[in-house]
Design a protein around this motif. Structure first.
Motif, PDB file in Angstrom:
ATOM      1  N   LYS A   1      -8.008   2.436  -2.658  1.00  0.00           N
ATOM      2  CA  LYS A   1      -6.615   2.328  -2.206  1.00  0.00           C
ATOM      3  C   LYS A   1      -5.700   2.121  -3.397  1.00  0.00           C
ATOM      4  O   LYS A   1      -6.083   1.538  -4.403  1.00  0.00           O
ATOM      5  N   TRP A   2      -4.482   2.603  -3.242  1.00  0.00           N
ATOM      6  CA  TRP A   2      -3.435   2.441  -4.242  1.00  0.00           C
ATOM      7  C   TRP A   2      -2.425   1.416  -3.758  1.00  0.00           C
ATOM      8  O   TRP A   2      -2.079   1.380  -2.566  1.00  0.00           O
ATOM      9  N   LEU A   3      -1.928   0.596  -4.681  1.00  0.00           N
ATOM     10  CA  LEU A   3      -0.902  -0.402  -4.389  1.00  0.00           C
ATOM     11  C   LEU A   3       0.277  -0.221  -5.341  1.00  0.00           C
ATOM     12  O   LEU A   3       0.082   0.056  -6.528  1.00  0.00           O
TER      13      LEU A   3
ATOM     14  N   GLN B   1       0.841  -1.195   0.000  1.00  0.00           N
ATOM     15  CA  GLN B   1       0.000   0.000   0.000  1.00  0.00           C
ATOM     16  C   GLN B   1       0.875   1.244   0.000  1.00  0.00           C
ATOM     17  O   GLN B   1       1.908   1.286   0.676  1.00  0.00           O
TER      18      GLN B   1
END
Length: 86
Positions: A80-82, A7
């Protein structure tokens, strides 16, 4: 590239048409927080992950004086960003 699925904190740009563009992100590496500015977006893909739409961006940036290619993913369900591959 290694598969990470880590993350990250992302600053992105969204146009009035709804097009998402990543600008820069922050991640932890060796216990330090580093900020990476997106140099170029090489490829964008829309995918489904577990029934949730995602956007994958293959990008290139200069990191520690060397150009690196990596992949970041935005999950629109969880927002969310990964950092997927680095």
């Amino acid at each position: 590239m290694k598969l990470l699925n880590k993350q990250i904190d992302m600053i992105s740009w969204t146009s009035k048409e709804g097009v998402v563009t990543p600008v820069r992100f922050r991640m932890e590496e060796d216990g330090k927080s580093i900020v990476i500015r997106i140099g170029r977006i090489l490829q964008t893909e829309k995918n489904m992950f577990g029934g949730t739409p995602t956007l994958s961006f293959r990008c290139a940036s200069e990191i520690y004086g060397q150009e690196r290619i990596y992949e970041v993913t935005y999950n629109s369900g969880s927002q969310k960003w990964l950092l997927k591959k680095y």
